[in-house]
Design a protein around this motif. Structure first.
Motif, PDB file in Angstrom:
ATOM      1  N   ALA A  90      43.074  44.987  46.925  1.00 38.58           N
ATOM      2  CA  ALA A  90      43.543  45.336  45.584  1.00 38.58           C
ATOM      3  C   ALA A  90      43.470  46.836  45.364  1.00 38.58           C
ATOM      4  CB  ALA A  90      42.713  44.611  44.536  1.00 38.58           C
ATOM      5  N   PHE A  91      44.316  47.326  44.463  1.00 37.04           N
ATOM      6  CA  PHE A  91      44.329  48.719  44.020  1.00 37.04           C
ATOM      7  C   PHE A  91      43.941  48.668  42.545  1.00 37.04           C
ATOM      8  CE2 PHE A  91      46.148  52.563  42.292  1.00 37.04           C
ATOM      9  CZ  PHE A  91      46.090  53.506  43.308  1.00 37.04           C
ATOM     10  N   SER A 142      50.722  40.585  42.524  1.00 35.09           N
ATOM     11  CA  SER A 142      51.248  40.979  41.223  1.00 35.09           C
ATOM     12  C   SER A 142      50.802  42.381  40.820  1.00 35.09           C
ATOM     13  CB  SER A 142      50.817  39.970  40.151  1.00 35.09           C
ATOM     14  OG  SER A 142      51.418  38.706  40.386  1.00 35.09           O
ATOM     15  N   VAL A 143      51.454  42.898  39.784  1.00 36.85           N
ATOM     16  CA  VAL A 143      51.145  44.206  39.223  1.00 36.85           C
ATOM     17  C   VAL A 143      50.857  44.033  37.738  1.00 36.85           C
ATOM     18  CG1 VAL A 143      52.031  46.508  38.715  1.00 36.85           C
ATOM     19  CG2 VAL A 143      52.586  45.425  40.903  1.00 36.85           C
ATOM     20  N   ASN A 154      45.791  40.808  46.740  1.00 35.38           N
ATOM     21  CA  ASN A 154      47.001  41.569  47.062  1.00 35.38           C
ATOM     22  C   ASN A 154      47.735  42.028  45.801  1.00 35.38           C
ATOM     23  OD1 ASN A 154      48.486  42.466  49.434  1.00 35.38           O
ATOM     24  ND2 ASN A 154      50.186  41.275  48.632  1.00 35.38           N
ATOM     25  N   SER A 155      47.020  42.727  44.913  1.00 34.97           N
ATOM     26  CA  SER A 155      47.598  43.097  43.623  1.00 34.97           C
ATOM     27  C   SER A 155      47.163  44.494  43.197  1.00 34.97           C
ATOM     28  CB  SER A 155      47.191  42.075  42.548  1.00 34.97           C
ATOM     29  OG  SER A 155      47.762  40.804  42.827  1.00 34.97           O
ATOM     30  N   ALA A 180      57.147  49.425  45.104  1.00 36.28           N
ATOM     31  CA  ALA A 180      56.532  50.753  45.168  1.00 36.28           C
ATOM     32  C   ALA A 180      55.052  50.693  44.819  1.00 36.28           C
ATOM     33  CB  ALA A 180      57.261  51.708  44.224  1.00 36.28           C
ATOM     34  N   ASN A 181      54.696  49.862  43.867  1.00 40.03           N
ATOM     35  CA  ASN A 181      53.276  49.687  43.535  1.00 40.03           C
ATOM     36  C   ASN A 181      52.532  48.959  44.648  1.00 40.03           C
ATOM     37  OD1 ASN A 181      52.417  50.590  40.675  1.00 40.03           O
ATOM     38  ND2 ASN A 181      54.450  49.719  40.353  1.00 40.03           N
ATOM     39  N   MET A 182      53.141  47.938  45.216  1.00 38.37           N
ATOM     40  CA  MET A 182      52.491  47.179  46.275  1.00 38.37           C
ATOM     41  C   MET A 182      52.302  48.024  47.538  1.00 38.37           C
ATOM     42  SD  MET A 182      51.847  44.310  44.823  1.00 38.37           S
ATOM     43  CE  MET A 182      51.556  43.032  46.033  1.00 38.37           C
TER      44      MET A 182
END
Length: 379
Positions: free
Chosen positions: A297-298, A329-330, A311-312, A256-258
């Motif tokens: 990234a976010f 990763s998160v 990609n994190s 869900a975060n990704m």
């Protein structure tokens, strides 16, 4: 338009055991998500945006943080006169040593007096641990149009996954004629989202009878809904289209975060027409150091980055040291990854520190690694 004739009750008492250490001391709906949010922000924001004035939040396990968080009703614009968010813990002892609700229906039954105080015509019952945006006012209109006794929100799932859900079988008008809980051979792919609208007077009678039944599980799916179907009540499925995620496992919470990395993500947390309200934390803007290398990234406010991010998703206040690598990763709020450490396919819990040159997770791992305790590195 205010929906003064409908009151909402959010079932926020799940133990969240499949989230492992994330819910040892924090109730599942209070778990962090999406950089700066908590899971409970989504149903509460949906209520505020749908014009619902009064919301009861039913809590039980590890609820201290959740209770204090929810009690600040103004966070969601629900602090005006004749409106509010109310914390409703269990009042009856279902076990010798533990105050808990015996089931989803029992959670509502124990709060009949609270509901009666507002004399609603309709009651909206929600799960507190899903991530989605939904206009409940439109669902209520659908309920009224069908002259329904109950309306259940459903979402189409892949047929091969339907056996994991409570499935609604309907006729061509979407009137429900059968409910099957995790059927081995599903006849439909319409999965219940755990979102119900009931006409309150009809539901109240059923709840009172259910409380007196010693053989009942006191559950909506196992008892209340089958009883309504068997007695010929009018139950309808309300088809939902859009983003919806049950974040009940580490892998699904990570996914869900990704999903937020996709610019076309249906959730769209920046949608000005359907704002997701949350705690307003005062913090500095994020800082990108001279050695930082960021690719897809976010990143939330308060982050300090001097390493490689690929990609994190980084939550509020996360820190990444020089030469560190964060891949797929998160990092949850306040997570710290020191110089030279490598984090791959992992979810790092709030405030956890990963030491210098430590290696966490693997690109080849089938499951996401949860890092909930400090990882020592080179001293």
């Amino acid at each position: 338009m205010k929906q003064n004739n409908m009151l909402a009750m959010i079932l926020a008492g799940g133990r969240g055991s499949r989230l492992h250490d994330l819910t040892n001391k924090v109730a599942k709906p209070a778990v962090s998500y999406g950089g700066k949010y908590r899971i409970i922000d989504f149903p509460l924001s949906n209520c505020a945006n749908s014009g619902i004035d009064v919301v009861g939040v039913l809590t039980q396990y590890e609820s201290v943080l959740l209770n204090s968080y929810v009690a600040a009703g103004g966070r969601w614009g629900l602090d005006a006169k004749d409106s509010g968010v109310y914390v409703l813990p269990p009042r009856e002892k279902a076990d010798a040593n533990l105050d808990v609700y015996r089931g989803t229906a029992d959670a509502i039954s124990q709060n009949i007096d609270f509901i009666d105080n507002y004399d609603p015509e309709y009651i909206l019952i929600l799960s507190g641990d899903h991530i989605y945006k939904m206009n409940y006012a439109k669902m209520l209109d659908y309920h009224k149009k069908n002259n329904a006794d109950a309306t259940i929100a459903v979402i189409g799932v892949p047929m091969k996954e339907a056996s994991r859900f409570g499935i609604m079988n309907t006729d061509e008008d979407l009137r429900i004629n059968e409910f099957e809980e995790k059927p081995p051979q599903p006849k439909s792919n319409l999965a219940s989202m755990g979102i119900y609208i009931f006409s309150w007077k009809a539901l109240r009678k059923l709840l009172i009878a259910d409380m007196k039944d010693p053989d009942s599980h006191h559950d909506f799916g196992k008892d209340i809904i089958p009883t309504m179907l068997n007695s010929g009540k009018r139950l309808f499925a309300y088809k939902f289209k859009g983003y919806w995620k049950d974040v009940g496992t580490i892998d699904s919470l990570w996914e869900a975060n990704m999903d937020l990395l996709d610019s076309n993500n249906e959730l769209d947390l920046n949608d000005p027409t359907w704002k997701i309200y949350t705690e307003d934390i005062t913090t500095l803007p994020h800082i990108i150091g001279p050695n930082a290398n960021i690719n897809r990234a976010f990143i939330t406010q308060g982050c300090e980055i001097d390493g490689e991010i690929k990609n994190s998703v980084l939550f509020t206040g996360a820190k990444v040291g020089t030469g560190a690598k964060i891949i797929d990763s998160v990092l949850m709020p306040g997570a710290v990854v020191e110089e030279g450490a490598v984090v791959t396919r992992a979810l790092v819990a709030d405030g956890v520190k990963i030491g210098k040159e430590a290696v966490v997770g693997s690109a080849d791992s089938e499951n996401i690694e949860l890092v909930a305790k400090r990882v020592k590195g080179v001293e």
